[in-house]
Design a protein around this motif. Structure first.
Motif, PDB file in Angstrom:
ATOM      1  N   ALA A   1       0.855   3.702  -3.127  1.00 26.19           N
ATOM      2  CA  ALA A   1       0.285   5.023  -2.861  1.00 26.19           C
ATOM      3  C   ALA A   1       1.251   6.140  -3.270  1.00 26.19           C
ATOM      4  CB  ALA A   1      -0.068   5.147  -1.382  1.00 26.19           C
TER       5      ALA A   1
ATOM      6  N   PRO B   1      -7.449   7.007   5.203  1.00 23.50           N
ATOM      7  CA  PRO B   1      -7.182   7.962   4.125  1.00 23.50           C
ATOM      8  C   PRO B   1      -7.091   9.408   4.615  1.00 23.50           C
ATOM      9  CG  PRO B   1      -8.797   6.353   3.415  1.00 23.50           C
ATOM     10  CD  PRO B   1      -8.584   6.125   4.883  1.00 23.50           C
TER      11      PRO B   1
ATOM     12  N   PHE C   1       0.821  -1.224   0.000  1.00 25.67           N
ATOM     13  CA  PHE C   1       0.000   0.000   0.000  1.00 25.67           C
ATOM     14  C   PHE C   1       0.852   1.270   0.000  1.00 25.67           C
ATOM     15  CE2 PHE C   1      -2.482   3.418   1.873  1.00 25.67           C
ATOM     16  CZ  PHE C   1      -3.657   3.366   1.127  1.00 25.67           C
TER      17      PHE C   1
ATOM     18  N   SER D   1       2.265   7.431   4.648  1.00 22.83           N
ATOM     19  CA  SER D   1       1.510   6.206   4.350  1.00 22.83           C
ATOM     20  C   SER D   1       2.034   5.025   5.153  1.00 22.83           C
ATOM     21  CB  SER D   1       1.588   5.888   2.855  1.00 22.83           C
ATOM     22  OG  SER D   1       1.008   6.913   2.096  1.00 22.83           O
TER      23      SER D   1
ATOM     24  N   ARG E   1     -13.124   9.501  -0.646  1.00 21.48           N
ATOM     25  CA  ARG E   1     -11.978   9.764  -1.503  1.00 21.48           C
ATOM     26  C   ARG E   1     -12.021  11.155  -2.147  1.00 21.48           C
ATOM     27  NH1 ARG E   1     -15.637   7.851  -4.846  1.00 21.48           N
ATOM     28  NH2 ARG E   1     -15.435   8.173  -7.109  1.00 21.48           N
TER      29      ARG E   1
ATOM     30  N   THR F   1      -3.702   9.815   6.573  1.00 20.22           N
ATOM     31  CA  THR F   1      -2.549   9.773   5.681  1.00 20.22           C
ATOM     32  C   THR F   1      -2.457  11.033   4.829  1.00 20.22           C
ATOM     33  OG1 THR F   1      -2.825   7.366   5.576  1.00 20.22           O
ATOM     34  CG2 THR F   1      -1.379   8.358   3.962  1.00 20.22           C
TER      35      THR F   1
ATOM     36  N   TRP G   1      -6.633  10.043  -4.350  1.00 19.09           N
ATOM     37  CA  TRP G   1      -5.982   8.796  -4.775  1.00 19.09           C
ATOM     38  C   TRP G   1      -5.831   7.825  -3.617  1.00 19.09           C
ATOM     39  CZ3 TRP G   1      -7.403   9.185  -9.181  1.00 19.09           C
ATOM     40  CH2 TRP G   1      -7.062  10.201 -10.070  1.00 19.09           C
ATOM     41  N   LEU G   2      -5.521   8.340  -2.431  1.00 19.12           N
ATOM     42  CA  LEU G   2      -5.425   7.442  -1.268  1.00 19.12           C
ATOM     43  C   LEU G   2      -6.752   6.753  -1.000  1.00 19.12           C
ATOM     44  CD1 LEU G   2      -3.275   9.609   1.166  1.00 19.12           C
ATOM     45  CD2 LEU G   2      -2.627   7.404   0.192  1.00 19.12           C
TER      46      LEU G   2
ATOM     47  N   LEU H   1      -7.359   4.090  -3.812  1.00 21.06           N
ATOM     48  CA  LEU H   1      -6.540   2.887  -3.651  1.00 21.06           C
ATOM     49  C   LEU H   1      -7.005   2.052  -2.451  1.00 21.06           C
ATOM     50  CD1 LEU H   1      -2.991   4.350  -4.368  1.00 21.06           C
ATOM     51  CD2 LEU H   1      -4.334   2.861  -5.864  1.00 21.06           C
ATOM     52  N   TYR H   2      -7.279   2.715  -1.341  1.00 21.95           N
ATOM     53  CA  TYR H   2      -7.731   2.018  -0.127  1.00 21.95           C
ATOM     54  C   TYR H   2      -9.044   1.299  -0.394  1.00 21.95           C
ATOM     55  CZ  TYR H   2      -8.790   1.295   4.838  1.00 21.95           C
ATOM     56  OH  TYR H   2      -9.084   0.742   6.048  1.00 21.95           O
TER      57      TYR H   2
ATOM     58  N   ARG I   1      -3.883  14.106  -3.653  1.00 21.04           N
ATOM     59  CA  ARG I   1      -3.386  13.054  -2.755  1.00 21.04           C
ATOM     60  C   ARG I   1      -4.514  12.324  -2.033  1.00 21.04           C
ATOM     61  NH1 ARG I   1       1.032  11.736   0.567  1.00 21.04           N
ATOM     62  NH2 ARG I   1       2.350  13.219  -0.527  1.00 21.04           N
TER      63      ARG I   1
END
Length: 995
Positions: free
Chosen positions: A144, A371, A140, A387, A292, A374, A158-159, A162-163, A155
């Motif tokens: 990331a 998210p 991850f 991350s 997100r 981070t 996208w986090l 992806l999560y 940022r």
């Protein structure tokens, strides 16, 4: 070479990361299956895998946070990690097999202590799955940062993407592994498929990196989130890392508690656990997906986090308020579902819905937390370290949550208080976050809302232990209100309850599933009591001089108690993994007293394989009384590997005895178990306990003895008399099939042998439970012995006791009623009470009508079914010529002369079966080959009695040839199949049944 358009890169990486999540949670699911074979219980395996998996993720994340470089380099490191995971997965099965062999053949025997053995097993289990877990933990952060470099201004989005994508893939992976892949590929094939997926992911990412242009350094932009600097930045950094750790701690306390709570609603089958795990992960995915696009626009992230933590704690606690109603929902659902394939699919979907109802609200909140944390740290200048550090501390908190909940809090505080403790952590974290913002108004609101919410739950929630013990997922019914729960304890591996009804009937339940029951005298004997006593009585009758015995599974303690009624026995070791089971069973009192008070009785809290391996003791008798095979982890006690292992601890000539519940089972599953058993033991036999229970017996070497007189104390003789066991014939009548009969049939069937690594029973037993496929055909196998062995039939029917709970005495009683009804040959006995056997009386009335109402159409429409039943019950369970006078009278009647030739042959066949005229049975049976009646099972009836005639005449080859010629004409019932296979194998045995 043309480069891939930049706009495609991040979406493709996100899709690849979904596949990575899919394979990653296959590992968590599959490692649980493997480690429950090593640790001895599914609950321990679940806890260890969760803790090690999360611990590895934490170490991997922290390690990844120390790595630096361009996004291309980080993505290539990501690909290398995925490739290494894949290679490890391809080698995992062989490594596990070698570890198992080393542990149980070398290390544990040398340890000499259950404590040292336990430490070694847990340490070895951790070391086995920690390396790939660490590698998974790097994925991850590396992915990331590789993605964020391409679009740092987004940022948070996208986090979150992806999560969410990785979590969604994980949820699907859990379901695919448990529901589909293990059934198709077994454990080795499933873990290797996941490895190939990881290697595919690695190749895809590497190819993507080399097909895209290097990223040009982005022009600095003003971050949408607030930037924390200086002392403020360090303070926020510590707060957010603590937030990540504590929310992980609370979330996994919830998971452990919810899994135990839902087990009593949904059942404890393997697939039920996977539905719960998928629901938990799906909630995380939905939370990440929802947040997100909002992360990068949060003006006060600490305040948002505080509200989320408050809401998560209150939503988690609120599950206690409606938990009791889940049992009512399940009851309504089970009552409304048809017990067919479509109903089973609906049952699984509804179970998934109930799991989501409990887990989704709070886990959606949990999915938003990481998210936000981070992204906030990343925008505050911590960059790629954020991350890794956040992910690491979150998983570290999860490890502590799993360990605390499973091993300490549940046994100490119980389910309800443990869940409330987790909620208090989240609410306390929310209050701390609000305090850090300096807003006294928000602090007050948070304090009041948290205090009121938790207080409401504490005051108005309670667990209905009667509902929890009801097995509603099986029957769709709840216990009546006048039933009392006299014991309830949440143990480390299961929740144990003892239930008592108004008549004194008592049972003990594990996670809501009844495992043993006793009905105190003078109430009628309970089926479980019958089987539990026979588990001891049968091996004692075969080996009355036995001096040592071991019992796998304490249950009610009755099998141990019964064994201790044998004076020659010097020691009985009972192995039970859950201490609460032993504590609860004490309430059964006198019927199990010797298990607790006899100095020869020793109870050991351990799993059986570890106990035997560490102690290296050998026994004359080993008795196993596991729960139903559909319960997670139990099918391993019916596997090829288990039988091979347990046989090592029998003395020469020692006997292994095992309970196999026949209800909620089917023929394929039973044969899968029989195949595994047959591969391990030189000789074996299957007996009938209660009508719905089988008792499988095997000998370590040589031939399995036949039942003899039980050498026992007067007290034990009195206890056995309660279940109708007074002599050898009472035991002998329970024989269903032995190796000479069953082995030829097993060799010709395609059912797979149940194995630890190809877990056929574990993967199919829950379906059989739902469909309620109790295999009635197996209960009919004792007819074979009574048909082919005249001496056995006479001895059993003459000497057995009148035990109405057993099929042979019941059928023998019906045969006597039929004999009384037709004692004059031509008319019904006028003074016979029809209530002695309503079925026999009504069948006799129906058959006798043909003497004065000659109607050929009536014969084929309804009369034939009654005739088949009368003939079968008297020829198998009574004296062969009990109603021969009636058949003789019928064949001499005017009606008979008016019937067509095939009907005359049919009546003649009944008369020949009654008289045991084997040559006439075969002659008339051949004449009837071309006449197939579609009623009453006449075709199978004719086949069985013809095969029995061949057997009694010693014409095995001719009988096998005849059976083969009938294969295309219909489906033979199991007793005919067994007899045909036996004849094909030569029809010989060393147990006195040779024709």
């Amino acid at each position: 070479m043309n480069k891939l358009p930049e706009r495609w890169v991040i979406p493709l990486l996100a899709i690849i990361f979904v596949v990575s999540g899919f394979s990653g949670l296959i590992y968590q699911s599959i490692w649980t299956h493997y480690l429950k074979l090593f640790l001895g219980h599914a609950a321990y395996a679940q806890a260890l895998v969760l803790a090690t998996f999360m611990g590895g993720l934490a170490l991997g994340s922290w390690w990844a946070a120390t790595l630096s470089g361009s996004g291309r380099r980080l993505l290539l490191l990501y690909a290398a990690a995925e490739a290494a995971i894949g290679v490890y997965a391809l080698l995992f099965h062989e490594a596990f097999v070698q570890l198992l062999s080393l542990a149980f053949e070398v290390v544990l025997p040398a340890a000499g202590s259950e404590t040292l053995a336990l430490l070694f097993k847990w340490l070895a289990g951790v070391l086995l799955i920690l390396p790939p877990s660490i590698l998974l933990g790097t994925t991850f952060p590396l992915m990331a940062e590789g993605v964020i470099e391409r679009s740092p201004e987004r940022r948070g989005e996208w986090l979150g993407l992806l999560y969410a994508g990785n979590s969604f893939g994980a949820a699907v992976g859990v379901l695919a592994s448990g529901m589909v892949l293990i059934k198709l590929l077994g454990l080795p094939g499933t873990v290797q498929l996941a490895g190939l997926l990881n290697i595919g992911v690695a190749l895809a990412v590497a190819l993507l990196v080399f097909c895209t242009a290097p990223v040009v350094a982005a022009v600095p932009v003003s971050p949408p989130l607030p930037v924390f600097e200086g002392d403020d930045s360090r303070r926020v950094y510590r707060i957010l890392l603590a937030c990540a750790a504590l929310t992980g701690l609370a979330s996994f306390i919830y998971e452990i508690v919810w899994i135990r709570m839902l087990t009593m609603v949904l059942g404890s089958a393997t697939n039920a656990f996977e539905l719960m795990l998928a629901s938990f992960i799906l909630g995380l995915a939905l939370g990440g997906w929802w947040i997100r696009r909002r992360i990068d626009h949060l003006r006060e992230p600490l305040v948002t986090l505080a509200w989320i933590q408050l809401l998560m704690g209150l939503l988690a606690a609120a599950t206690l308020l409606f938990y009791n109603q889940l049992f009512d929902l399940m009851a309504h659902m089970m009552q409304g579902l048809a017990r067919n394939e479509q109903g089973y699919v609906a049952y699984k979907l509804a179970s998934f819905a109930l799991a989501m109802l409990v887990m989704l609200p709070a886990t959606i909140c949990a999915g938003m937390t990481l998210p936000i944390v981070t992204a906030t740290l990343g925008h505050s200048g911590y960059g790629e370290r954020a991350s890794g550090h956040v992910y690491a501390l979150n998983t570290l908190g999860a490890i502590v949550g799993v360990g605390l909940a499973a091993l300490v809090l549940l046994p100490l505080l119980g389910l309800r208080t443990t869940l409330l403790l987790g909620a208090c952590i989240d609410v306390g974290l929310a209050l701390w976050l609000m305090l850090s913002t300096g807003s006294s108004q928000r602090v007050l609101v948070t304090l009041v809302a948290g205090a009121v919410g938790l207080s409401v739950v504490f005051v108005f929630s309670s667990f209905d232990t009667l509902r929890m013990a009801s097995s509603v997922y099986r029957t769709g019914l709840l216990y009546p209100a006048d039933t009392k729960v006299v014991f309830h304890r949440d143990g480390r591996t299961a929740s144990i309850a003892v239930i008592k009804d108004v008549d004194g009937y008592m049972s003990i339940a594990t996670n809501g599933k009844t495992d043993a029951s006793i009905s105190p005298a003078p109430n009628p004997v309970d089926g479980d009591e019958e089987t539990m006593k026979l588990l001891a009585a049968l091996p004692l009758s075969l080996l009355p001089a036995a001096r040592t015995a071991a019992v796998i599974g304490f249950g009610s303690g009755m099998s141990t108690h019964t064994l201790l009624g044998s004076e020659p026995l010097e020691r009985v070791d009972t192995i039970e993994i859950e201490p609460a089971m032993v504590a609860g069973a004490r309430l059964f009192g006198a019927p199990v007293e010797r298990a607790y008070t006899d100095p020869r009785s020793q109870v050991h809290i351990e799993d059986a394989r570890t106990f035997f391996s560490v102690r290296q003791q050998h026994y004359d008798l080993i008795v196993s009384e596991p729960s139903n095979p559909w319960v997670s982890g139990v099918a391993g006690l019916f596997s090829h590997e288990h039988y091979q292992e347990v046989k090592k601890y029998l003395n020469p000539g020692g006997i292994y005895t095992q309970w196999l519940q026949l209800y909620e089972f089917d023929l394929e599953l039973a044969f899968s178990v029989f195949k595994a058993f047959a591969a391990a033991f030189d000789d074996y036999a299957v007996y009938l306990g209660a009508d719905s229970d089988l008792i499988i017996m095997g000998v370590s070497e040589g031939r399995l003895p036949r039942p003899g007189d039980i050498v026992a104390s007067p007290e034990l003789q009195q206890e056995l008399a309660r279940i109708g066991v007074n002599n050898r014939a009472d035991l002998e009548s329970r024989l269903l099939v032995d190796a000479s009969m069953l082995r030829p049939l097993l060799s010709g069937t395609s059912f797979p042998e149940n194995s630890d690594y190809q877990p056929y029973v574990d993967q199919h037993a829950e379906r059989a439970r739902f469909l309620d496929r109790g295999e009635a055909q197996l209960q009919r196998l004792n007819r074979i012995w009574l048909l082919v062995d005249k001496d056995r039939q006479r001895r059993v029917l003459r000497e057995q006791s009148a035990a109405p709970s057993h099929v042979v005495p019941r059928r023998a009683a019906e045969a006597r009623v039929v004999s009384d009804l037709f004692r004059n040959g031509l008319q019904l006995g006028a003074d016979v009470d029809p209530e002695q056997s309503r079925l026999a009386y009504e069948a006799a009335v129906s058959v006798s009508r043909l003497l004065y109402r000659c109607n050929p159409q009536m014969v084929e429409d309804g009369w034939l079914g009654d005739a088949v039943w009368l003939s079968d019950v008297t020829s198998v369970y009574g004296e062969p010529d009990q109603i021969t006078p009636f058949w003789n009278a019928l064949l001499g009647s005017t009606c008979y002369s008016q019937l067509e030739p095939h009907l005359q042959a049919t009546f003649g066949f009944f008369q020949a079966v009654s008289a045991r005229d084997d040559k006439e049975i075969l002659r008339l049976g051949r004449l009837l080959v071309d006449y197939r009646y579609d009623v009453a099972g006449f075709w199978n009836y004719r086949i069985l009695h013809m095969l029995a005639a061949y057997a009694r005449l010693g014409e095995s080859r001719q009988g096998a040839s005849f059976a083969a010629s009938q294969q295309g004409n219909g489906v033979m019932e199991l007793d005919s199949q067994v007899l045909a296979a036996w004849l094909a194998a030569g029809g010989r045995t060393d147990t006195g049944i040779t024709p």
